[in-house]
Design a protein around this motif. Sequence first.
Motif, PDB file in Angstrom:
ATOM      1  N   ASN A  79       0.817  -1.215   0.000  1.00 17.60           N
ATOM      2  CA  ASN A  79       0.000   0.000   0.000  1.00 17.60           C
ATOM      3  C   ASN A  79       0.856   1.274   0.000  1.00 17.60           C
ATOM      4  O   ASN A  79       0.377   2.337   0.358  1.00 17.60           O
ATOM      5  CB  ASN A  79      -0.983  -0.002   1.179  1.00 17.60           C
ATOM      6  CG  ASN A  79      -0.304   0.058   2.531  1.00 17.60           C
ATOM      7  OD1 ASN A  79       0.909  -0.071   2.644  1.00 17.60           O
ATOM      8  ND2 ASN A  79      -1.097   0.228   3.573  1.00 17.60           N
ATOM      9  N   CYS A  80       2.100   1.153  -0.452  1.00 15.06           N
ATOM     10  CA  CYS A  80       2.957   2.335  -0.553  1.00 15.06           C
ATOM     11  C   CYS A  80       2.599   3.135  -1.806  1.00 15.06           C
ATOM     12  O   CYS A  80       2.026   2.591  -2.749  1.00 15.06           O
ATOM     13  CB  CYS A  80       4.435   1.931  -0.552  1.00 15.06           C
ATOM     14  SG  CYS A  80       4.880   0.748  -1.813  1.00 15.06           S
ATOM     15  N   PRO A  81       2.942   4.428  -1.833  1.00  7.13           N
ATOM     16  CA  PRO A  81       2.531   5.266  -2.954  1.00  7.13           C
ATOM     17  C   PRO A  81       3.189   4.907  -4.289  1.00  7.13           C
ATOM     18  O   PRO A  81       2.559   5.035  -5.334  1.00  7.13           O
ATOM     19  CB  PRO A  81       2.932   6.673  -2.539  1.00  7.13           C
ATOM     20  CG  PRO A  81       3.606   6.588  -1.239  1.00  7.13           C
ATOM     21  CD  PRO A  81       3.589   5.184  -0.768  1.00  7.13           C
ATOM     22  N   ASP A  82       4.447   4.464  -4.276  1.00  5.46           N
ATOM     23  CA  ASP A  82       5.120   4.228  -5.562  1.00  5.46           C
ATOM     24  C   ASP A  82       4.988   2.799  -6.074  1.00  5.46           C
ATOM     25  O   ASP A  82       4.965   2.574  -7.273  1.00  5.46           O
ATOM     26  CB  ASP A  82       6.590   4.642  -5.495  1.00  5.46           C
ATOM     27  CG  ASP A  82       7.367   3.923  -4.409  1.00  5.46           C
ATOM     28  OD1 ASP A  82       6.843   2.961  -3.817  1.00  5.46           O
ATOM     29  OD2 ASP A  82       8.515   4.326  -4.146  1.00  5.46           O
TER      30      ASP A  82
END
Length: 122
Positions: A79-82
Motif C-alpha cells: 500500500n505504498c505510494p510508488d
Amino acid sequence: MKKADFILIAVVIAVAGLMLFFLYGLNGNAGSYVQIEIDGKTAETLPLDIDTTHEIITDNGGKNTLVIKDGYAKIISANCPDGICKNHMKINRNGESIICLPHKVVVTVVSENEQDEVDAVA
C-alpha cells in the motif's frame, strides 16, 4: 567486414561472457532463507523451501504481502505510494533484495550459515 572487426566482436563477446560467469556463476547460489527487516531491525526469517504468503505490517501503517513459492520470494502487493517493490522480480540468490523505501522494509535472501551472523562493521 575486416578481420579486425571479427576479432573485436569476439573479444567483446568473451568479456561479456566472463562478466556473466562471475556475476551468476560464482555468486549464483540459491539462498535458504528470506530475512525480513523493518526499519533496520530483523523482524522475521522465513525458509525459502516452504510455500507461504506472509503479511508484513509496519508501525507507520505499511502493509506488504510477501509470497514464497517454488523457492522464490516476491512482494505481490503493497500500500505504498510508488509500488516499486511490487514490480521487482522474484528473488532466490544470496544477497538479492527487495526494498520498499516508504515502509522501510528490506527482504533479503540469505544462506543457512549467514542467517545468524552479526555485522561487525555496523
